[in-house]
Design a protein around this motif. Sequence first.
Motif, PDB file in Angstrom:
ATOM      1  N   UNK A  62       0.817  -1.212   0.000  1.00  0.00           N
ATOM      2  CA  UNK A  62       0.000   0.000   0.000  1.00  0.00           C
ATOM      3  C   UNK A  62       0.842   1.250   0.000  1.00  0.00           C
ATOM      4  N   UNK A  63       1.924   1.236   0.775  1.00  0.00           N
ATOM      5  CA  UNK A  63       2.829   2.393   0.806  1.00  0.00           C
ATOM      6  C   UNK A  63       3.545   2.559  -0.528  1.00  0.00           C
ATOM      7  N   UNK A  64       3.917   1.436  -1.144  1.00  0.00           N
ATOM      8  CA  UNK A  64       4.562   1.508  -2.453  1.00  0.00           C
ATOM      9  C   UNK A  64       3.590   2.060  -3.492  1.00  0.00           C
ATOM     10  N   UNK A  65       2.343   1.616  -3.435  1.00  0.00           N
ATOM     11  CA  UNK A  65       1.336   2.128  -4.365  1.00  0.00           C
ATOM     12  C   UNK A  65       1.146   3.628  -4.153  1.00  0.00           C
ATOM     13  N   UNK A  66       1.111   4.037  -2.906  1.00  0.00           N
ATOM     14  CA  UNK A  66       0.957   5.462  -2.603  1.00  0.00           C
ATOM     15  C   UNK A  66       2.112   6.275  -3.190  1.00  0.00           C
ATOM     16  N   UNK A  67       3.338   5.787  -3.044  1.00  0.00           N
ATOM     17  CA  UNK A  67       4.475   6.524  -3.615  1.00  0.00           C
ATOM     18  C   UNK A  67       4.449   6.479  -5.140  1.00  0.00           C
ATOM     19  N   UNK A  68       3.966   5.374  -5.713  1.00  0.00           N
ATOM     20  CA  UNK A  68       3.825   5.278  -7.167  1.00  0.00           C
ATOM     21  C   UNK A  68       2.847   6.331  -7.674  1.00  0.00           C
ATOM     22  N   UNK A  69       1.743   6.481  -6.956  1.00  0.00           N
ATOM     23  CA  UNK A  69       0.733   7.441  -7.380  1.00  0.00           C
ATOM     24  C   UNK A  69       1.142   8.882  -7.105  1.00  0.00           C
ATOM     25  N   UNK A  70       2.037   9.065  -6.139  1.00  0.00           N
ATOM     26  CA  UNK A  70       2.474  10.417  -5.807  1.00  0.00           C
ATOM     27  C   UNK A  70       3.567  10.917  -6.742  1.00  0.00           C
ATOM     28  N   UNK A  71       4.109  10.039  -7.581  1.00  0.00           N
ATOM     29  CA  UNK A  71       5.170  10.457  -8.505  1.00  0.00           C
ATOM     30  C   UNK A  71       4.667  11.621  -9.350  1.00  0.00           C
ATOM     31  N   UNK A  88       0.845   3.091 -16.066  1.00  0.00           N
ATOM     32  CA  UNK A  88       2.108   2.500 -16.548  1.00  0.00           C
ATOM     33  C   UNK A  88       2.990   2.134 -15.352  1.00  0.00           C
ATOM     34  N   UNK A  89       3.048   3.008 -14.347  1.00  0.00           N
ATOM     35  CA  UNK A  89       3.845   2.721 -13.146  1.00  0.00           C
ATOM     36  C   UNK A  89       3.249   1.554 -12.364  1.00  0.00           C
ATOM     37  N   UNK A  90       1.934   1.505 -12.279  1.00  0.00           N
ATOM     38  CA  UNK A  90       1.287   0.404 -11.551  1.00  0.00           C
ATOM     39  C   UNK A  90       1.550  -0.922 -12.250  1.00  0.00           C
ATOM     40  N   UNK A  91       1.397  -0.944 -13.559  1.00  0.00           N
ATOM     41  CA  UNK A  91       1.634  -2.176 -14.317  1.00  0.00           C
ATOM     42  C   UNK A  91       3.076  -2.631 -14.158  1.00  0.00           C
TER      43      UNK A  91
END
Length: 193
Positions: A62-71, A88-91
Amino acid sequence: MGNREDLLAGAKRCLMEKGYSGTTARDIAAASGTSLASIGYHFRSTKALLDAALIEAMEEWGKELESTLAAEAPPDATPTQRFEATWARIIESYGRLRPLWAIQFELVAQMDRMPELREAFAGANRQARLGLAALFEGLDPADDEKKAMAVGAFYQALLAGLATQWLVDPDSAPSAHDLVEALRAIRAGRPEG
């Protein structure tokens, strides 16, 4: 680290390598450099340790997803460009997190035999939906919880559905660009009403 932390780290490694049902107490003891007795002392059972390790791994995801989305997206990016860049980052993250997704699907298939797991996942689902609505759309559940739950459920379905396709056949799973094109096709085929 103490034995408890070593056990959690070892259990997470075993989960990623062997899955939930494939991990034994001996595997965890070997991976953590601790004794079998320490599992009972700190967690009472191997299952309780695996559950704690899984929850910790999911929180890290969840924290990794949050940082991915905050890019940062370029300041002049359109909403569609931001959507495509985010997906693209999530995939890309599915490759790194493949074992965690596989474990989640493994456990979903066993929920009828594990009511405590169903209860834990149901509670996590609610929090995930609210979190996804905040992360993707900046929605505050305090303002409109029903809307936040609906938007979060949409993103949760997209995440899990895409993960399923990626786990089965990553080469033919939709790309971020494919998702954008699908949204355009859906939007073009449906008049506002």
